[in-house]
Design an enzyme around this catalytic site. Structure first.
Site, mmCIF file in Angstrom:
data_model
loop_
_atom_site.group_PDB
_atom_site.id
_atom_site.type_symbol
_atom_site.label_atom_id
_atom_site.label_comp_id
_atom_site.label_asym_id
_atom_site.label_seq_id
_atom_site.Cartn_x
_atom_site.Cartn_y
_atom_site.Cartn_z
ATOM 1 N N TRP A 190 0.867 -1.190 0.000
ATOM 2 C CA TRP A 190 0.000 0.000 0.000
ATOM 3 C C TRP A 190 0.903 1.240 0.000
ATOM 4 O O TRP A 190 1.858 1.316 0.787
ATOM 5 C CB TRP A 190 -0.883 -0.033 1.246
ATOM 6 C CG TRP A 190 -1.729 1.187 1.447
ATOM 7 C CD1 TRP A 190 -2.522 1.791 0.512
ATOM 8 C CD2 TRP A 190 -1.882 1.944 2.659
ATOM 9 N NE1 TRP A 190 -3.165 2.873 1.073
ATOM 10 C CE2 TRP A 190 -2.788 2.992 2.386
ATOM 11 C CE3 TRP A 190 -1.345 1.833 3.941
ATOM 12 C CZ2 TRP A 190 -3.167 3.922 3.353
ATOM 13 C CZ3 TRP A 190 -1.728 2.759 4.899
ATOM 14 C CH2 TRP A 190 -2.626 3.784 4.606
ATOM 15 N N ASP A 271 -1.078 -5.445 9.300
ATOM 16 C CA ASP A 271 -1.979 -4.372 8.904
ATOM 17 C C ASP A 271 -3.246 -5.059 8.408
ATOM 18 O O ASP A 271 -3.221 -5.773 7.401
ATOM 19 C CB ASP A 271 -1.325 -3.545 7.781
ATOM 20 C CG ASP A 271 -2.232 -2.403 7.315
ATOM 21 O OD1 ASP A 271 -3.350 -2.261 7.848
ATOM 22 O OD2 ASP A 271 -1.816 -1.658 6.401
ATOM 23 N N LYS A 307 -13.316 0.097 5.616
ATOM 24 C CA LYS A 307 -13.894 -0.697 4.515
ATOM 25 C C LYS A 307 -15.020 -1.592 5.002
ATOM 26 O O LYS A 307 -16.105 -1.596 4.433
ATOM 27 C CB LYS A 307 -12.835 -1.578 3.868
ATOM 28 C CG LYS A 307 -11.453 -1.000 3.802
ATOM 29 C CD LYS A 307 -11.305 0.032 2.719
ATOM 30 C CE LYS A 307 -9.957 0.700 2.853
ATOM 31 N NZ LYS A 307 -9.472 1.301 1.663
HETATM 32 N N1 KET Z 1 -3.764 -0.384 5.272
HETATM 33 C C1 KET Z 1 -4.004 -0.756 4.001
HETATM 34 C C2 KET Z 1 -3.347 -1.976 3.478
HETATM 35 C C3 KET Z 1 -4.863 0.021 3.221
HETATM 36 O O1 KET Z 1 -5.101 -0.379 1.982
HETATM 37 C C4 KET Z 1 -5.456 1.175 3.749
HETATM 38 C C5 KET Z 1 -6.304 2.035 2.908
HETATM 39 C C6 KET Z 1 -5.182 1.484 5.087
HETATM 40 C C7 KET Z 1 -4.325 0.685 5.812
HETATM 41 C C8 KET Z 1 -5.727 2.673 5.803
HETATM 42 O O2 KET Z 1 -7.037 2.958 5.695
HETATM 43 P P1 KET Z 1 -7.743 3.872 6.801
HETATM 44 O O3 KET Z 1 -8.850 4.525 6.097
HETATM 45 O O4 KET Z 1 -6.717 4.828 7.330
HETATM 46 O O5 KET Z 1 -8.201 2.938 7.855
HETATM 47 N N2 KET Z 1 -6.299 1.973 1.640
HETATM 48 C C9 KET Z 1 -7.139 2.694 0.685
HETATM 49 C C10 KET Z 1 -7.367 4.127 0.964
HETATM 50 C C11 KET Z 1 -6.126 4.953 1.152
HETATM 51 O O6 KET Z 1 -5.179 4.840 0.386
HETATM 52 O O7 KET Z 1 -6.127 5.736 2.136
HETATM 53 C C12 KET Z 1 -6.598 2.436 -0.721
HETATM 54 O O8 KET Z 1 -5.553 1.771 -0.867
HETATM 55 O O9 KET Z 1 -7.243 2.853 -1.684
#
Ligand code: KET
Length: 462
Positions: A190, A271, A307
């Site tokens: 990511w 994660d 998500k």
């Molecule tokens: N870890 C991974 C692997 C991940 O894909 C995301 C979010 C997060 C943590 C953090 O998400 P949060 O909303 O802070 O709980 N991924 C999507 C959104 C982004 O990039 O912020 C994405 O990859 O599209």
């Protein structure tokens, strides 16, 4: 903003020129500082003849700050909004959309919010570690309610600002108490992982993960890189639904990964941003974490409800640190709080209450599982339809079956940067430049269009 009163002579490109000449030069050179006289622009002043006077020149103290590039993931949504083409499609950010491509608020979330209104709950500050009821249910959801770790109070759980904030808090702890230790991250991963560790000044290096030849896991590469790292390194693992590849180790491979991590005295750091989204089952998607925990290993887990409960903007998640003793867990928790206090003081309450109402209430919990299965099912069905459309349209004999093997919200198409740019520039399909598409943003109705775009980009662009 800095606004210095300067005599015109000293601000002029040349003190011997008249004011009007100076102004002409300054405009021609396109200098960014706007020259104001008593609040009005010189450019608008038609006749001005006095040559000696004092004017305000705005000199920014921030002049040396350059323009930052757009974020590789969230910047895609901004570009999408600016496009007016009717076929445009946003497959950039990993955010669930309905079949009509609209954002979705889960029914269980609405019910939990109604409960909150009925109870007329207040908006007092939370403790630094967050809402106690939330921390309890979130650890139970991750490790299983009957896990001995929880009864033994060996898990330090602190509510975080979603997955990102929870990772960042853990990174701050690593920097403070494991100075010099590095974290191994998968290649690719990511996009924000590297930023998080860079900003926290935690050194990182990559372990092999994705094999473009097989479009699968480079398991041997992964194992040998983890073995080669200095003892006691942190190893960042995606608990399920690896982002961006959608490729997870098998249960047997997880066992072997755990063997090597144990041998090397490394510390696993999970994660988990997609619990429930990989298989549709919350328990199955936590099995990698539980497998490591069952071996008695100390480990870290960052959780996100962006998500699986669709709480993207509520910023709700947690960091859990499993320790060898309850004593150590209490000390670790106290230090996490100490790090959080000057960073953001204490976390927001709204999302924490939603989660504790849903996860802590058997009826809502079951309803949530059904909704999650529905969301995961919709993604699986567009995955299948995209595959079928690609097979029907692409006569070259290319094997697209890797799309069906990937799991979770994303598909890693294998398109390179130029091909991905063609997807956006020619077809108005917005996606990240690493070739990742979010299937959660795709509808059945748009599968054929997307397949046309992929076939064209893959075969006609190098
Ligand atoms: N870890 C991974 C692997 C991940 O894909 C995301 C979010 C997060 C943590 C953090 O998400 P949060 O909303 O802070 O709980 N991924 C999507 C959104 C982004 O990039 O912020 C994405 O990859 O599209």
């Amino acid at each position: 903003m800095a606004s210095a009163m300067l005599s015109l002579a000293s601000a002029s490109p040349s003190a011997s020129l008249s004011l009007q000449e100076n102004l002409k030069i300054s405009w021609k050179r396109g200098t960014s500082s706007r020259i104001n006289f008593l609040g009005s622009d010189f450019s608008k002043t038609k006749s001005f003849t006095r040559t000696s006077m004092t004017v305000a020149v705005k000199v920014s103290r921030f002049n040396d700050i350059t323009m930052a590039p757009p974020d590789p993931i969230l910047g895609v949504s901004e570009a999408f909004k600016a496009d007016t083409h009717e076929m445009k499609l946003n497959l950039g950010v990993g955010a669930y959309r309905t079949e009509d491509l609209q954002p979705y608020v889960l029914n269980v979330v609405k019910k939990a919010e109604n409960l909150m209104l009925e109870r007329e709950e207040n908006k007092e500050y939370l403790p630094i570690e967050g809402l106690a009821a939330f921390n309890k249910v979130t650890a139970e959801l991750m490790f299983g309610a009957d896990n001995a770790l929880i009864q033994q109070q060996r898990v330090a759980t602190v509510q975080g600002l979603s997955g990102t904030g929870s990772l960042r808090l853990a990174a701050a702890l690593m920097e403070r108490y494991f100075s010099g230790a590095k974290v191994l991250i998968s290649s690719p991963t990511w996009g924000n992982h590297k930023n998080i560790f860079n900003d926290a000044r935690v050194p990182w290096s990559e372990y092999r993960y994705y094999d473009p030849k097989t479009v699968g896991l480079d398991f041997d590469g992964m194992i040998s890189d983890i073995k080669a790292a200095p003892d006691g390194s942190f190893v960042l693992l995606h608990g399920c639904a690896h982002n961006p590849t959608g490729i997870d180790p098998t249960p047997e491979q997880w066992e072997k990964i755990a063997d090597v991590i144990q041998e090397k005295n490394h510390i696993p750091f999970f994660d988990v941003a997609y619990q429930g989204f990989a298989s549709g089952s919350l328990d199955e998607d936590a099995s990698s974490v539980r497998l490591f925990a069952a071996r008695g290993m100390e480990l870290l887990v960052a959780q996100s409800y962006s998500k699986n409960l669709g709480l993207y903007a509520e910023r709700i998640g947690a960091i859990n640190i499993v320790c060898a003793s309850s004593d150590a867990a209490a000390r670790v928790k106290s230090q996490l709080k100490r790090l959080a206090r000057p960073m953001y003081s204490n976390p927001p309450i709204h999302g924490a209450r939603i989660v504790s109402n849903v996860v802590g209430n058997p009826e809502l919990f079951n309803e949530w599982k059904e909704e999650m299965e529905m969301m995961a099912g919709r993604i699986k069905s567009v995955r299948q339809k995209l595959y079928d459309s690609l097979c029907a349209k692409d006569k070259s004999g290319k094997d697209w079956s890797f799309i069906l093997k990937q799991i979770g919200m994303f598909s890693f198409t294998g398109l390179n940067i130029t091909q991905s740019e063609n997807m956006t520039n020619k077809w108005h399909v917005y996606m990240t430049k690493d070739g990742r598409i979010s299937l959660a943003g795709l509808s059945s109705a748009k599968c054929e269009y997307l397949a046309d775009a992929i076939v064209d980009s893959y075969h006609n662009v190098k």
